[in-house]
Design a protein around this motif. Sequence first.
Motif, mmCIF file in Angstrom:
data_model
loop_
_atom_site.group_PDB
_atom_site.id
_atom_site.type_symbol
_atom_site.label_atom_id
_atom_site.label_comp_id
_atom_site.label_asym_id
_atom_site.label_seq_id
_atom_site.Cartn_x
_atom_site.Cartn_y
_atom_site.Cartn_z
ATOM 1 N N ALA A 263 5.439 7.341 6.585
ATOM 2 C CA ALA A 263 6.801 7.881 6.495
ATOM 3 C C ALA A 263 6.797 9.394 6.715
ATOM 4 O O ALA A 263 7.666 9.926 7.423
ATOM 5 N N LEU A 264 5.836 10.073 6.136
ATOM 6 C CA LEU A 264 5.747 11.527 6.331
ATOM 7 C C LEU A 264 5.492 11.860 7.799
ATOM 8 O O LEU A 264 6.078 12.805 8.332
ATOM 9 N N GLN A 265 4.657 11.079 8.457
ATOM 10 C CA GLN A 265 4.405 11.284 9.885
ATOM 11 C C GLN A 265 5.678 11.031 10.688
ATOM 12 O O GLN A 265 6.009 11.774 11.606
ATOM 13 N N ASP B 1 0.859 -1.184 0.000
ATOM 14 C CA ASP B 1 0.000 0.000 0.000
ATOM 15 C C ASP B 1 0.897 1.237 0.000
ATOM 16 O O ASP B 1 1.358 1.678 1.054
ATOM 17 N N VAL B 2 1.160 1.766 -1.184
ATOM 18 C CA VAL B 2 2.076 2.901 -1.345
ATOM 19 C C VAL B 2 1.603 4.110 -0.551
ATOM 20 O O VAL B 2 2.394 4.771 0.128
ATOM 21 N N GLU B 3 0.322 4.408 -0.615
ATOM 22 C CA GLU B 3 -0.184 5.604 0.069
ATOM 23 C C GLU B 3 -0.074 5.470 1.585
ATOM 24 O O GLU B 3 0.267 6.436 2.268
ATOM 25 N N VAL C 259 10.449 11.163 0.057
ATOM 26 C CA VAL C 259 9.301 10.270 0.257
ATOM 27 C C VAL C 259 8.261 10.496 -0.839
ATOM 28 O O VAL C 259 7.684 9.542 -1.369
ATOM 29 N N GLU C 260 8.027 11.754 -1.194
ATOM 30 C CA GLU C 260 7.042 12.062 -2.244
ATOM 31 C C GLU C 260 7.498 11.559 -3.614
ATOM 32 O O GLU C 260 6.692 11.084 -4.403
ATOM 33 N N ILE C 261 8.806 11.640 -3.888
ATOM 34 C CA ILE C 261 9.329 11.232 -5.192
ATOM 35 C C ILE C 261 9.397 9.722 -5.336
ATOM 36 O O ILE C 261 9.008 9.163 -6.360
ATOM 37 N N ASP C 262 9.894 9.040 -4.311
ATOM 38 C CA ASP C 262 10.105 7.590 -4.402
ATOM 39 C C ASP C 262 9.723 6.927 -3.085
ATOM 40 O O ASP C 262 10.509 6.922 -2.143
ATOM 41 N N ASP D 139 10.308 13.286 13.859
ATOM 42 C CA ASP D 139 11.725 13.029 14.144
ATOM 43 C C ASP D 139 12.351 14.257 14.800
ATOM 44 O O ASP D 139 12.592 15.273 14.163
ATOM 45 N N GLU D 140 12.644 14.148 16.079
ATOM 46 C CA GLU D 140 13.165 15.283 16.834
ATOM 47 C C GLU D 140 14.620 15.607 16.512
ATOM 48 O O GLU D 140 15.117 16.662 16.887
#
Length: 113
Positions: free
Chosen positions: A35-37, A27-29, A57-60, A42-43
């Motif tokens: 991953a974006l979350q 499930d790519v989405e 992440v958006e590109i690949d 990431d502190e």
Amino acid sequence: MTSTDITEEGEPRFVRLHIELVAQITDVEALKAAALQQVQNDEYMDDDERAQAVEAVEIDPSGSLAHFVDPLKLLGEVPGIELAQATWESAHTEFDPENEDWDLYESGDAADE
């Protein structure tokens, strides 16, 4: 391990651990969203690193998996171990489970390490 890996006391001091995993993205989405979350939470990332990670992440989406690898979680609670260095990456690969080149257990490589 070779004799050069042994200290004078006879104990190994550093060990290089090679791990190879092949994961199927189902499930790519969902992976991208997670991953974006992860990147946003990431502190340790500064703003420039965060912007680059979001763009990657958006590109690949195959690179998204790297944001979930945490060597400290893998070795953090192992007695007598201190993580000295870690590096990892994720990248798209062509995988054919029928191709015997992918059978790590049948080759001598896995048994030799």
